[in-house]
Design an enzyme around this catalytic site. Structure first.
Site, PDB file in Angstrom:
ATOM      1  N   TYR A   1      22.403 -19.575  22.951  1.00  0.00           N
ATOM      2  CA  TYR A   1      23.485 -18.586  22.790  1.00  0.00           C
ATOM      3  C   TYR A   1      24.780 -19.280  22.357  1.00  0.00           C
ATOM      4  CZ  TYR A   1      20.641 -14.943  24.819  1.00  0.00           C
ATOM      5  OH  TYR A   1      19.657 -14.031  25.028  1.00  0.00           O
TER       6      TYR A   1
ATOM      7  N   LYS B   1      14.386 -14.520  20.728  1.00  0.00           N
ATOM      8  CA  LYS B   1      14.865 -15.892  20.567  1.00  0.00           C
ATOM      9  C   LYS B   1      14.234 -16.758  21.652  1.00  0.00           C
ATOM     10  CE  LYS B   1      16.925 -16.719  23.846  1.00  0.00           C
ATOM     11  NZ  LYS B   1      16.488 -16.685  25.284  1.00  0.00           N
TER      12      LYS B   1
HETATM   13  P1  NAD Z   1       8.536 -12.954  31.318  1.00  0.00           P
HETATM   14  O1  NAD Z   1       7.714 -14.055  31.875  1.00  0.00           O
HETATM   15  O2  NAD Z   1       9.178 -12.026  32.285  1.00  0.00           O
HETATM   16  O3  NAD Z   1       7.687 -12.094  30.292  1.00  0.00           O
HETATM   17  C1  NAD Z   1       6.721 -12.670  29.467  1.00  0.00           C
HETATM   18  C2  NAD Z   1       5.571 -11.711  29.325  1.00  0.00           C
HETATM   19  O4  NAD Z   1       4.563 -12.361  28.537  1.00  0.00           O
HETATM   20  C3  NAD Z   1       4.918 -11.367  30.662  1.00  0.00           C
HETATM   21  O5  NAD Z   1       4.620  -9.998  30.706  1.00  0.00           O
HETATM   22  C4  NAD Z   1       3.640 -12.171  30.644  1.00  0.00           C
HETATM   23  O6  NAD Z   1       2.597 -11.541  31.361  1.00  0.00           O
HETATM   24  C5  NAD Z   1       3.298 -12.213  29.171  1.00  0.00           C
HETATM   25  N1  NAD Z   1       2.423 -13.323  28.805  1.00  0.00           N
HETATM   26  C6  NAD Z   1       1.411 -13.248  27.923  1.00  0.00           C
HETATM   27  N2  NAD Z   1       0.784 -14.409  27.820  1.00  0.00           N
HETATM   28  C7  NAD Z   1       1.397 -15.257  28.659  1.00  0.00           C
HETATM   29  C8  NAD Z   1       1.178 -16.613  28.987  1.00  0.00           C
HETATM   30  N3  NAD Z   1       0.202 -17.348  28.410  1.00  0.00           N
HETATM   31  N4  NAD Z   1       1.978 -17.180  29.899  1.00  0.00           N
HETATM   32  C9  NAD Z   1       2.989 -16.478  30.455  1.00  0.00           C
HETATM   33  N5  NAD Z   1       3.228 -15.178  30.184  1.00  0.00           N
HETATM   34  C10 NAD Z   1       2.432 -14.573  29.288  1.00  0.00           C
HETATM   35  O7  NAD Z   1       9.642 -13.635  30.387  1.00  0.00           O
HETATM   36  P2  NAD Z   1      10.966 -12.962  29.788  1.00  0.00           P
HETATM   37  O8  NAD Z   1      12.138 -13.470  30.529  1.00  0.00           O
HETATM   38  O9  NAD Z   1      10.790 -11.520  29.659  1.00  0.00           O
HETATM   39  O10 NAD Z   1      11.021 -13.676  28.336  1.00  0.00           O
HETATM   40  C11 NAD Z   1      10.197 -13.242  27.270  1.00  0.00           C
HETATM   41  C12 NAD Z   1      10.875 -13.599  25.946  1.00  0.00           C
HETATM   42  O11 NAD Z   1      12.091 -12.885  25.859  1.00  0.00           O
HETATM   43  C13 NAD Z   1      11.233 -15.067  25.775  1.00  0.00           C
HETATM   44  O12 NAD Z   1      11.056 -15.447  24.441  1.00  0.00           O
HETATM   45  C14 NAD Z   1      12.693 -15.132  26.134  1.00  0.00           C
HETATM   46  O13 NAD Z   1      13.382 -16.200  25.488  1.00  0.00           O
HETATM   47  C15 NAD Z   1      13.165 -13.790  25.642  1.00  0.00           C
HETATM   48  N6  NAD Z   1      14.332 -13.302  26.394  1.00  0.00           N
HETATM   49  C16 NAD Z   1      15.408 -12.884  25.688  1.00  0.00           C
HETATM   50  C17 NAD Z   1      16.507 -12.417  26.348  1.00  0.00           C
HETATM   51  C18 NAD Z   1      17.669 -11.904  25.555  1.00  0.00           C
HETATM   52  O14 NAD Z   1      18.717 -11.641  26.140  1.00  0.00           O
HETATM   53  N7  NAD Z   1      17.541 -11.707  24.253  1.00  0.00           N
HETATM   54  C19 NAD Z   1      16.553 -12.391  27.737  1.00  0.00           C
HETATM   55  C20 NAD Z   1      15.433 -12.819  28.435  1.00  0.00           C
HETATM   56  C21 NAD Z   1      14.326 -13.281  27.751  1.00  0.00           C
END
Ligand code: NAD
Length: 411
Positions: free
Chosen positions: A252, A164
């Site tokens: 959420y 999401k």
């Molecule tokens: P994050 O920044 O920790 O992870 C993102 C990943 O994407 C990283 O490994 C990064 O290297 C990679 N990536 C690839 N191309 C990129 C770019 N151009 N710019 C930035 N990063 C790039 O973020 P996250 O918190 O893990 O979030 C990732 C996804 O998961 C989002 O869509 C977020 O909304 C979702 N999320 C959901 C929940 C949940 O509870 N369901 C919780 C946190 C995050």
């Protein structure tokens, strides 16, 4: 019997009177037949083999029948929650990783026993089409990349779980749904709260009428955005995040409101406020409040922010209310029932941690048994459309009318 089904005495005077009347009337009717309560199950009074309890049990799949999952994007959420949940699941195994950082991917692969040949980069991602060990692809990238990688995975013949919010725009959501239909593959949006036991229990209580008629919902989901954490850097950029606190954490409260009210709003009005000169809020919003009206006459009030911390959803009914606080944390969620005679914590047998394996097992079973996932692409589109309608309302400083799919009725 699980604790979820324990029946507690009512907490409101109206409920108490209704419950007491019901009990007396019920006993009277049963006793009238032959002096004994009717329809009691037959319980053996000696040691015996009971039938296989199929309705209550989901058996783990044997290793050779498990589906292979690939994880795309090895960031904070993928490493801390998604991958551990896949390894704990009953239906799948981690068979591939997709990352732009080869060293990181190699370390993760070694820890989880994924072979080197099953590590992909964003450049050779489309080669997953030739990898028979991948059945389902889990997209855990920044929001602005969800549509591209979901569509590429579907075109490679894989089923998709997408984080999401589904995508940055309604058009991207439509393209993702069309790609799933064209490929005849499942597309599920990772709304984990639908698999969270306290949320499920609150919905059951609402459906059972334990709060009376639920006519209002308050939802406040917020978190502090911290630019010293790499995972928060892309969240301040509109191209990668699609919006601010409402896209990330307010979603959420929004998704929860529609889950509990079981309706899509017909109109809404929103307000956005950003602290001036804060570098975090040049492209995305900080505070957003929204009021939503529903066809049934119900109202929901939601608030979100990137500069405060709050996580609660309250269902307000004519007989009492159900308060989830916290509502959508990774662990430690609580459900409190409130009536005019007092309040109490509702016992829920399972921990919140089951939500992660719950959603993963759900998609695996949707693929194996060919049913539509509970949180499909249409739900993701609806929520993105409603968020875009909130932005339009705040911009116009007025109520906006909504179509049944959540999109804006254009004048
Ligand atoms: P994050 O920044 O920790 O992870 C993102 C990943 O994407 C990283 O490994 C990064 O290297 C990679 N990536 C690839 N191309 C990129 C770019 N151009 N710019 C930035 N990063 C790039 O973020 P996250 O918190 O893990 O979030 C990732 C996804 O998961 C989002 O869509 C977020 O909304 C979702 N999320 C959901 C929940 C949940 O509870 N369901 C919780 C946190 C995050």
């Amino acid at each position: 019997m699980s604790q979820d089904n324990i029946s507690l005495p009512p907490l409101s005077r109206r409920g108490f009177l209704a419950g007491a009347g019901g009990t007396v009337a019920g006993l009277t009717a049963a006793n009238a037949a032959n002096g004994q309560p009717q329809n009691l199950p037959s319980i053996p009074d000696e040691a015996t083999g009971r039938p296989f309890p199929e309705a209550e049990l989901q058996m783990p799949l044997p290793p050779e029948e498990r589906l292979g999952w690939a994880v795309v994007g090895l960031g904070s959420f993928a490493l801390n929650h998604v991958i551990p949940a896949i390894t704990r699941s009953q239906t799948c195994e981690l068979t591939a990783l997709v990352s732009g950082n080869a060293d990181k991917a190699a370390r993760v692969a070694e820890n989880y026993g994924v072979p080197d040949a099953s590590i992909y980069s964003y450049d050779n991602f489309d080669d997953i089409a030739n990898d028979e060990n991948i059945d389902i692809v889990y997209i855990v990238l920044p929001n602005g990349l969800h549509a591209e990688y979901t569509i590429r995975a579907l075109e490679a013949g894989k089923h998709v779980m997408c984080e999401k919010p589904m995508a940055n725009t309604v058009q991207e959501c439509r393209d993702m749904i069309a790609a799933a239909e064209a490929a005849d593959r499942k597309l599920m949006i990772a709304y984990r709260a639908h698999f969270e036991p306290h949320n499920q229990r609150a919905l059951q209580m609402k459906r059972d009428g334990e709060f009376g008629d639920v006519k209002m919902l308050l939802g406040h989901t917020m978190r502090t955005l911290d630019l010293s954490r790499p995972r928060d850097e892309w969240r301040v950029l509109r191209d990668l995040a699609g919006g601010g606190s409402m896209m990330d954490i307010g979603i959420y409260a929004l998704n929860g409101a529609l889950y509990f009210l079981e309706e899509t709003p017909t109109r809404l009005v929103a307000t956005i406020e950003n602290p001036p000169d804060d570098v975090r809020f040049q492209e995305v919003e900080d505070m957003l409040t929204v009021q939503m009206g529903f066809g049934s006459g119900a109202l929901a009030n939601l608030a979100t922010s990137y500069t405060m911390n709050e996580n609660r959803i309250q269902l307000l009914g004519t007989r009492g209310s159900g308060l989830l606080n916290p509502a959508t944390s990774y662990s430690g969620n609580e459900l409190i029932e409130i009536g005019d005679l007092g309040s109490r914590t509702v016992p829920v047998g399972q921990t919140a941690a089951t939500q992660f394996t719950g959603e993963i097992d759900h998609l695996s079973r949707a693929v194996l048994e060919d049913f539509e996932p509970r949180t499909p692409g249409a739900m993701g589109l609806r929520d993105v459309a409603l968020i875009k309608a909130m932005y339009a309302s705040a911009e116009r400083n007025s109520w906006v009318e909504l179509n049944p799919d959540g999109t804006l009725v254009e004048a």
